[in-house]
Each structure stands twice: as C-alpha cells, then as structure tokens.
Design a protein around this motif. Sequence first.
Motif, PDB file in Angstrom:
ATOM      1  N   THR A 145       0.866  -1.178   0.000  1.00 54.21           N
ATOM      2  CA  THR A 145       0.000   0.000   0.000  1.00 54.21           C
ATOM      3  C   THR A 145       0.909   1.237   0.000  1.00 54.21           C
ATOM      4  OG1 THR A 145      -0.016   0.197   2.387  1.00 54.21           O
ATOM      5  CG2 THR A 145      -1.712  -1.224   1.427  1.00 54.21           C
ATOM      6  N   PRO A 146       0.393   2.429  -0.317  1.00 52.98           N
ATOM      7  CA  PRO A 146       1.245   3.630  -0.291  1.00 52.98           C
ATOM      8  C   PRO A 146       1.913   3.833   1.070  1.00 52.98           C
ATOM      9  CG  PRO A 146      -0.807   4.104  -1.421  1.00 52.98           C
ATOM     10  CD  PRO A 146      -0.949   2.720  -0.877  1.00 52.98           C
ATOM     11  N   GLU A 147       1.202   3.555   2.170  1.00 44.31           N
ATOM     12  CA  GLU A 147       1.784   3.724   3.519  1.00 44.31           C
ATOM     13  C   GLU A 147       2.906   2.710   3.743  1.00 44.31           C
ATOM     14  OE1 GLU A 147      -1.595   3.594   3.002  1.00 44.31           O
ATOM     15  OE2 GLU A 147      -1.629   5.782   3.086  1.00 44.31           O
ATOM     16  N   GLU A 148       2.636   1.454   3.344  1.00 40.37           N
ATOM     17  CA  GLU A 148       3.663   0.416   3.509  1.00 40.37           C
ATOM     18  C   GLU A 148       4.885   0.744   2.658  1.00 40.37           C
ATOM     19  OE1 GLU A 148       0.893  -3.549   4.308  1.00 40.37           O
ATOM     20  OE2 GLU A 148       1.378  -2.957   2.267  1.00 40.37           O
ATOM     21  N   TYR A 149       4.633   1.285   1.484  1.00 41.17           N
ATOM     22  CA  TYR A 149       5.730   1.643   0.579  1.00 41.17           C
ATOM     23  C   TYR A 149       6.667   2.648   1.256  1.00 41.17           C
ATOM     24  CZ  TYR A 149       8.145   3.634  -3.441  1.00 41.17           C
ATOM     25  OH  TYR A 149       9.119   4.085  -4.288  1.00 41.17           O
ATOM     26  N   LYS A 150       6.066   3.698   1.839  1.00 38.62           N
ATOM     27  CA  LYS A 150       6.877   4.737   2.515  1.00 38.62           C
ATOM     28  C   LYS A 150       7.659   4.131   3.679  1.00 38.62           C
ATOM     29  CE  LYS A 150       3.839   8.593   1.700  1.00 38.62           C
ATOM     30  NZ  LYS A 150       2.636   9.087   2.291  1.00 38.62           N
ATOM     31  N   LYS A 151       6.998   3.276   4.445  1.00 41.69           N
ATOM     32  CA  LYS A 151       7.649   2.664   5.606  1.00 41.69           C
ATOM     33  C   LYS A 151       8.782   1.741   5.150  1.00 41.69           C
ATOM     34  CE  LYS A 151       6.744   0.634  10.019  1.00 41.69           C
ATOM     35  NZ  LYS A 151       6.042  -0.377  10.769  1.00 41.69           N
TER      36      LYS A 151
END
Length: 244
Positions: free
Chosen positions: A208-214
């Motif tokens: 997900t976009p959040e997981e990608y950033k993390k």
Amino acid sequence: MGGRDTEVVLLDENGIRCDGRKIDEPRRIMIKAGVLKNANGSAYIEFGDNKILAGVYGPRDVHPKHMSNTDTGILRCRYHMQPFSVTERKNPAPSRREIEISKVIKEALEPAVMLDKFPRTAVDVFIEVLQADGGSRCAALDAASVALADAGIPMRDMVSACAAGKVADTIVLDVNNEEDQAGQADMPVGYMPNLEKITLLQLDGVLTPEEYKKCVQTGIDGCKLVYEIQKKALTDKYFAGGNE
Ligand code: ADP
C-alpha cells in the motif's frame, strides 16, 4: 516472491522472524577491505549467509577503444554467481538475472563515482557471489562500494545498500532468502548516506502507499547501519586498529 502459500512461520506471536531476528534487526554483516593483491581495490563481505568478493580494476584503458568517452570515464560492472553459490548448480554463463543485477549495481554506483575526473578510461567492478542467501545484490553493492574506495577512486559518497520487505503483513528490515521466497514484498535499497540520495530502488511484491513509505524508510535505516560497517572496513585497513 514464489510460494506464498507455504507453511513457514515467518513471524511468530512475539514478533520474532524465522531466523530469530526482530523485525528491525539486520543479519550479521562483516566487511573486509583489500583482500585481492592483484586488484586496485577489493572487498569481501559476509551479509548473513551471503559471501561475496568484489574487485576493482582501473581507471585503465578502454578496449575496444570506441567504447571510451573523451569527456568522462566509464564504469563497467559484472555481477556473477559461482556455480556452487546456490544449492543446485548454477550454469556459469551469465543469466538474465545476473545481467539485470550487473546493470542496476552499475547504475547505483555511478552517481557516487567521479567519472569526469578520468576521461577516456574505464573502471571495472567484478563481483563474484560465492554463496547466495537472499539480498545478494545489496551485499554486492556494499562490497563494490568499499572496493571502489579501497582503489582510491574519487567518490562523492559511499553507496550503502540493504533490503526491506513485507513479511506476514509486517514491514521488516533485511529480507533473507526464506522470507524472499515466502514473503509478500522485497525492496532492495541503495543509498548515499551523506548526500541523502537513493541510487537503487526495486520492488518485487505489492505494498500500500503507507507500507511503501515505511519500507523505503526501513531500507534507508538499514543502509545507515551498513555505512558504519563499510567505514570500519576502510579504517581497519588504512588506520591501524581501526580507530576513527
Ligand atoms: P537478491 O539475491 O538480490 O535478493 P533475487 O531476489 O533475484 O536477488 O534472488 C534471491 C535469492 O534467490 C538469491 O540471493 C539466491 O539465494 C537465490 N537464487 C538466485 N538465483 C538462483 C539460482 N539460479 N538458483 C538457486 N537459487 C538462486
């Protein structure tokens, strides 16, 4: 990313991974600079069970000559796995995967190397994987970067590399081979720690976009840990006792 339906317990109820690590814990990393007498610079890395040698030759004349550039030097890179580096004998001929990894490592190193300082010449980086266990492109990049510095090639920064990934719906640092095979995502990151620039970013899997950033941030954190070990390898060789 094959075999996601296998029965391996990748993360237990205490947040411990299949090899006993915590989610933000890298594997054991050891780097030694200057291991090949006949190379201009070299390094050996053990990154978990990966065992990799990197040798740097040059700057030197380019053959064939038409490959040279009058304005700048060129960087050439070969990542190669020994037939005995994996459990089933690997054909020694370069595979598509090795050609791809050679290209991404070259492109990850190029922003760091001051190629404009030695026009018409080539710097050759040879990487031999003696034992592979997931994350070998990152470990190879780490060793190649130390080998370039050991060769005295002018560099803007070190390139440090470490993968992050997604395992059992959790973002983890430094994906091992088992996690790579059975996990949900693998993201190798190459990073220049002082210039704060990413030079390698690949992603196998879905985030997900959040997981990608993390995941990117976790990879960068891993690179910063690796950077300290790369520096130590060089200070151990060039300053007695490795005191910095
Ligand atoms: P990386 O090593 O950078 O993670 P890959 O994700 O392509 O690159 O490969 C993951 C792992 O799969 C390798 O580190 C290695 O342990 C294993 N592997 C790669 N190629 C082969 C091969 N030809 N035979 C067996 N295992 C392989």
